[in-house]
Scaffold this motif. Structure first.
Motif, PDB file in Angstrom:
ATOM      1  N   GLY A 183     -41.972  17.551  -5.743  1.00 11.13           N
ATOM      2  CA  GLY A 183     -41.848  16.586  -4.647  1.00 11.13           C
ATOM      3  C   GLY A 183     -42.379  15.216  -5.032  1.00 11.13           C
ATOM      4  N   THR A 184     -43.499  15.187  -5.760  1.00 12.29           N
ATOM      5  CA  THR A 184     -44.050  13.912  -6.236  1.00 12.29           C
ATOM      6  C   THR A 184     -43.071  13.203  -7.157  1.00 12.29           C
ATOM      7  OG1 THR A 184     -46.296  14.825  -6.106  1.00 12.29           O
ATOM      8  CG2 THR A 184     -45.994  12.851  -7.453  1.00 12.29           C
ATOM      9  N   LEU A 185     -42.454  13.983  -8.054  1.00 13.63           N
ATOM     10  CA  LEU A 185     -41.482  13.404  -8.988  1.00 13.63           C
ATOM     11  C   LEU A 185     -40.279  12.831  -8.235  1.00 13.63           C
ATOM     12  CD1 LEU A 185     -40.520  12.900 -11.893  1.00 13.63           C
ATOM     13  CD2 LEU A 185     -39.578  15.222 -11.885  1.00 13.63           C
ATOM     14  N   ILE A 186     -39.759  13.565  -7.262  1.00 11.72           N
ATOM     15  CA  ILE A 186     -38.609  13.091  -6.482  1.00 11.72           C
ATOM     16  C   ILE A 186     -38.965  11.823  -5.713  1.00 11.72           C
ATOM     17  CG2 ILE A 186     -37.124  13.652  -4.519  1.00 11.72           C
ATOM     18  CD1 ILE A 186     -37.170  16.550  -5.458  1.00 11.72           C
ATOM     19  N   PHE A 187     -40.145  11.800  -5.096  1.00 13.84           N
ATOM     20  CA  PHE A 187     -40.566  10.654  -4.278  1.00 13.84           C
ATOM     21  C   PHE A 187     -40.643   9.377  -5.118  1.00 13.84           C
ATOM     22  CE2 PHE A 187     -43.889   7.945  -2.463  1.00 13.84           C
ATOM     23  CZ  PHE A 187     -43.439   7.815  -1.151  1.00 13.84           C
ATOM     24  N   PHE A 188     -41.350   9.433  -6.241  1.00 10.98           N
ATOM     25  CA  PHE A 188     -41.545   8.219  -7.039  1.00 10.98           C
ATOM     26  C   PHE A 188     -40.311   7.862  -7.863  1.00 10.98           C
ATOM     27  CE2 PHE A 188     -45.999   9.136  -6.105  1.00 10.98           C
ATOM     28  CZ  PHE A 188     -46.454   7.864  -5.778  1.00 10.98           C
ATOM     29  N   THR A 189     -39.462   8.846  -8.198  1.00 12.50           N
ATOM     30  CA  THR A 189     -38.214   8.527  -8.875  1.00 12.50           C
ATOM     31  C   THR A 189     -37.307   7.713  -7.955  1.00 12.50           C
ATOM     32  OG1 THR A 189     -38.304  10.502 -10.265  1.00 12.50           O
ATOM     33  CG2 THR A 189     -36.154   9.490  -9.958  1.00 12.50           C
ATOM     34  N   THR A 190     -37.277   8.080  -6.668  1.00 13.98           N
ATOM     35  CA  THR A 190     -36.486   7.322  -5.687  1.00 13.98           C
ATOM     36  C   THR A 190     -36.984   5.891  -5.570  1.00 13.98           C
ATOM     37  OG1 THR A 190     -36.082   9.361  -4.435  1.00 13.98           O
ATOM     38  CG2 THR A 190     -35.674   7.281  -3.308  1.00 13.98           C
ATOM     39  N   LEU A 191     -38.290   5.714  -5.451  1.00 12.78           N
ATOM     40  CA  LEU A 191     -38.850   4.369  -5.313  1.00 12.78           C
ATOM     41  C   LEU A 191     -38.718   3.562  -6.603  1.00 12.78           C
ATOM     42  CD1 LEU A 191     -42.076   4.987  -3.192  1.00 12.78           C
ATOM     43  CD2 LEU A 191     -39.795   4.300  -2.443  1.00 12.78           C
ATOM     44  N   LEU A 192     -38.792   4.230  -7.759  1.00 11.46           N
ATOM     45  CA  LEU A 192     -38.613   3.523  -9.025  1.00 11.46           C
ATOM     46  C   LEU A 192     -37.201   2.957  -9.134  1.00 11.46           C
ATOM     47  CD1 LEU A 192     -39.579   2.668 -11.838  1.00 11.46           C
ATOM     48  CD2 LEU A 192     -38.908   4.941 -12.673  1.00 11.46           C
ATOM     49  N   ALA A 226     -46.321  11.552 -13.868  1.00  8.77           N
ATOM     50  CA  ALA A 226     -47.267  10.507 -14.263  1.00  8.77           C
ATOM     51  C   ALA A 226     -46.542   9.323 -14.897  1.00  8.77           C
ATOM     52  CB  ALA A 226     -48.307  11.080 -15.227  1.00  8.77           C
ATOM     53  N   GLY A 227     -45.581   9.601 -15.788  1.00  8.44           N
ATOM     54  CA  GLY A 227     -44.810   8.520 -16.400  1.00  8.44           C
ATOM     55  C   GLY A 227     -44.030   7.724 -15.380  1.00  8.44           C
ATOM     56  N   THR A 228     -43.438   8.414 -14.397  1.00  6.94           N
ATOM     57  CA  THR A 228     -42.666   7.734 -13.356  1.00  6.94           C
ATOM     58  C   THR A 228     -43.556   6.870 -12.476  1.00  6.94           C
ATOM     59  OG1 THR A 228     -41.093   9.579 -13.328  1.00  6.94           O
ATOM     60  CG2 THR A 228     -41.068   8.102 -11.440  1.00  6.94           C
ATOM     61  N   ILE A 229     -44.747   7.373 -12.145  1.00  7.27           N
ATOM     62  CA  ILE A 229     -45.671   6.603 -11.302  1.00  7.27           C
ATOM     63  C   ILE A 229     -46.120   5.329 -12.012  1.00  7.27           C
ATOM     64  CG2 ILE A 229     -47.983   6.622 -10.273  1.00  7.27           C
ATOM     65  CD1 ILE A 229     -47.544   9.607  -9.680  1.00  7.27           C
ATOM     66  N   VAL A 230     -46.448   5.441 -13.297  1.00 11.96           N
ATOM     67  CA  VAL A 230     -46.877   4.253 -14.059  1.00 11.96           C
ATOM     68  C   VAL A 230     -45.738   3.236 -14.146  1.00 11.96           C
ATOM     69  CG1 VAL A 230     -47.615   3.422 -16.326  1.00 11.96           C
ATOM     70  CG2 VAL A 230     -48.614   5.514 -15.379  1.00 11.96           C
ATOM     71  N   PHE A 241     -43.218   2.898 -12.094  1.00 11.01           N
ATOM     72  CA  PHE A 241     -43.025   2.342 -10.753  1.00 11.01           C
ATOM     73  C   PHE A 241     -44.069   1.277 -10.444  1.00 11.01           C
ATOM     74  CE2 PHE A 241     -44.575   2.743  -6.309  1.00 11.01           C
ATOM     75  CZ  PHE A 241     -43.530   2.083  -5.684  1.00 11.01           C
ATOM     76  N   TRP A 242     -45.312   1.547 -10.789  1.00 10.61           N
ATOM     77  CA  TRP A 242     -46.401   0.592 -10.537  1.00 10.61           C
ATOM     78  C   TRP A 242     -46.152  -0.711 -11.296  1.00 10.61           C
ATOM     79  CZ3 TRP A 242     -50.570  -0.842 -14.002  1.00 10.61           C
ATOM     80  CH2 TRP A 242     -51.560  -1.621 -13.397  1.00 10.61           C
ATOM     81  N   ILE A 243     -45.772  -0.621 -12.563  1.00 10.94           N
ATOM     82  CA  ILE A 243     -45.512  -1.814 -13.370  1.00 10.94           C
ATOM     83  C   ILE A 243     -44.324  -2.591 -12.811  1.00 10.94           C
ATOM     84  CG2 ILE A 243     -44.811  -2.649 -15.645  1.00 10.94           C
ATOM     85  CD1 ILE A 243     -46.323  -0.282 -16.859  1.00 10.94           C
ATOM     86  N   ALA A 244     -43.230  -1.882 -12.485  1.00  9.01           N
ATOM     87  CA  ALA A 244     -42.033  -2.548 -11.979  1.00  9.01           C
ATOM     88  C   ALA A 244     -42.297  -3.240 -10.646  1.00  9.01           C
ATOM     89  CB  ALA A 244     -40.902  -1.536 -11.832  1.00  9.01           C
ATOM     90  N   THR A 245     -43.061  -2.580  -9.774  1.00  5.66           N
ATOM     91  CA  THR A 245     -43.348  -3.158  -8.460  1.00  5.66           C
ATOM     92  C   THR A 245     -44.230  -4.394  -8.580  1.00  5.66           C
ATOM     93  OG1 THR A 245     -43.201  -0.951  -7.473  1.00  5.66           O
ATOM     94  CG2 THR A 245     -44.256  -2.665  -6.173  1.00  5.66           C
ATOM     95  N   LEU A 246     -45.263  -4.334  -9.424  1.00  6.27           N
ATOM     96  CA  LEU A 246     -46.123  -5.501  -9.627  1.00  6.27           C
ATOM     97  C   LEU A 246     -45.331  -6.678 -10.198  1.00  6.27           C
ATOM     98  CD1 LEU A 246     -49.489  -4.067 -11.040  1.00  6.27           C
ATOM     99  CD2 LEU A 246     -49.007  -4.919  -8.745  1.00  6.27           C
TER     100      LEU A 246
END
Length: 317
Positions: free
Chosen positions: A53-62, A112-116, A118-123
């Motif tokens: 679920g975490t992977l799906i959530f952050f993959t969508t936002l990425l 973890a890779g997707t979250i990082v 996503f964080w970089i892209a959003t910033l």
């Protein structure tokens, strides 16, 4: 939807809020279908479902962040963010699986890779938007984010669905051998990204200036071939030495590594023309992707008795 929102922060917040609701809906759907998913993948605990679920959530936002970077014409940041994502997922996944965490380690590494990323892209998107104060069309960004997300999702399914069928239909030992072959072969998917990071902004600039980018496409395909073909040949010849890193028993199916790498070479090379059409805001290539996905899934449903059968289904599209 076509209105231009004045404040950059509010613009980005409204976009992320919209897609966060979609991502949460997908997670809720996953939760309700968790018993079926656990039976299909032979999953014993709920922690694996949580990681999925975490992977799906952050993959969508990425995917949304990538669409915003393209809408802001930050093409180089977009390309480098893809490279960071693939490198992090590869290193973390291989490291955690090697440490003995199994499926949970793979999902944890990908998450973890997707979250990082996503964080970089959003910033990056927020910093550029606040710095320039440029006005953006919400409708255009939503469309680009949606189409880019669909494209990335189709490519991800095409290159990952074989592992789903291998895990379900093959015995654990054989599935582990196939996973080792797949891990080595899928590393080829990263190689064209260094070329795409240069090619994509040049193609987008040519499209904006109404110039032909066909020459750029041909040169990028040629460079991708120069990069990919020697690696595939090397793995075809010395693949047993690479598979030996996973353990002595993984060399049993070393003769299948070369053909599998050939399939991944085709998928990797296709990323160049796909990015070419995305840079021109044209998405007619989605139909062939849907067709390839239908062929692969149909083949895997019909022929999944052994590693060779699954490999041929991967080669088919």
């Amino acid at each position: 939807a076509n209105a231009v929102i004045d404040h950059a922060g509010l613009r980005l917040n409204s976009i992320y809020f919209f897609f966060t609701k979609i991502a949460l809906g997908l997670v809720v759907l996953l939760w309700f279908t968790a018993p079926l998913i656990k039976r299909f993948f032979h999953i014993g605990g709920n922690f694996t479902i949580f990681l999925l679920g975490t992977l799906i959530f952050f993959t969508t936002l990425l995917s949304v962040s990538w669409g915003i970077l393209q809408g802001l014409e930050l093409f180089r940041s977009f390309s480098w963010n893809q490279i960071v994502l693939h490198l992090l997922k590869l290193c973390l996944t291989v490291g955690l699986v090697t440490a003995g965490l199994g499926v949970n380690g793979a999902l944890l590494g990908m998450s973890a890779g997707t979250i990082v990323a996503f964080w970089i892209a959003t910033l990056t998107a927020r910093r550029h938007s606040n710095h320039t104060g440029s006005t953006l069309c919400l409708h255009a960004i939503l469309k680009l984010g949606k189409m880019t997300g669909i494209s990335l999702l189709l490519i991800a399914i095409l290159t990952q669905v074989d592992m789903v069928f291998a895990k379900y239909f093959l015995d654990p030992e054989t599935a582990g051998q196939f996973a080792a072959i797949a891990a080595v072969g899928k590393s080829l998917l990263i190689l064209p990204d260094c070329i795409i990071s240069v090619f994509y902004p040049m193609a987008a600039r040519a499209n904006r200036e109404n110039r032909s980018a066909a020459g750029l496409l041909i040169r990028s395909l040629f460079l991708s071939a120069l990069l990919l073909i020697p690696v595939v040949i090397s793995l075809w010849i010395w693949g047993d030495l690479v598979l030996a890193l996973f353990g002595r028993g993984f060399r049993t199916n070393k003769h299948l590594l070369g053909p599998y790498c050939l399939a991944m070479l085709c998928f990797a090379a296709s990323k160049v023309p796909i990015n070419f059409w995305i840079s021109k805001d044209r998405f007619h290539f989605l139909w062939p992707l849907w067709l390839c996905l239908a062929l692969e899934v149909t083949g895997l449903f019909l022929f999944h008795t052994n590693i060779e059968s699954i490999l041929y289904c991967v080669l088919m599209p």
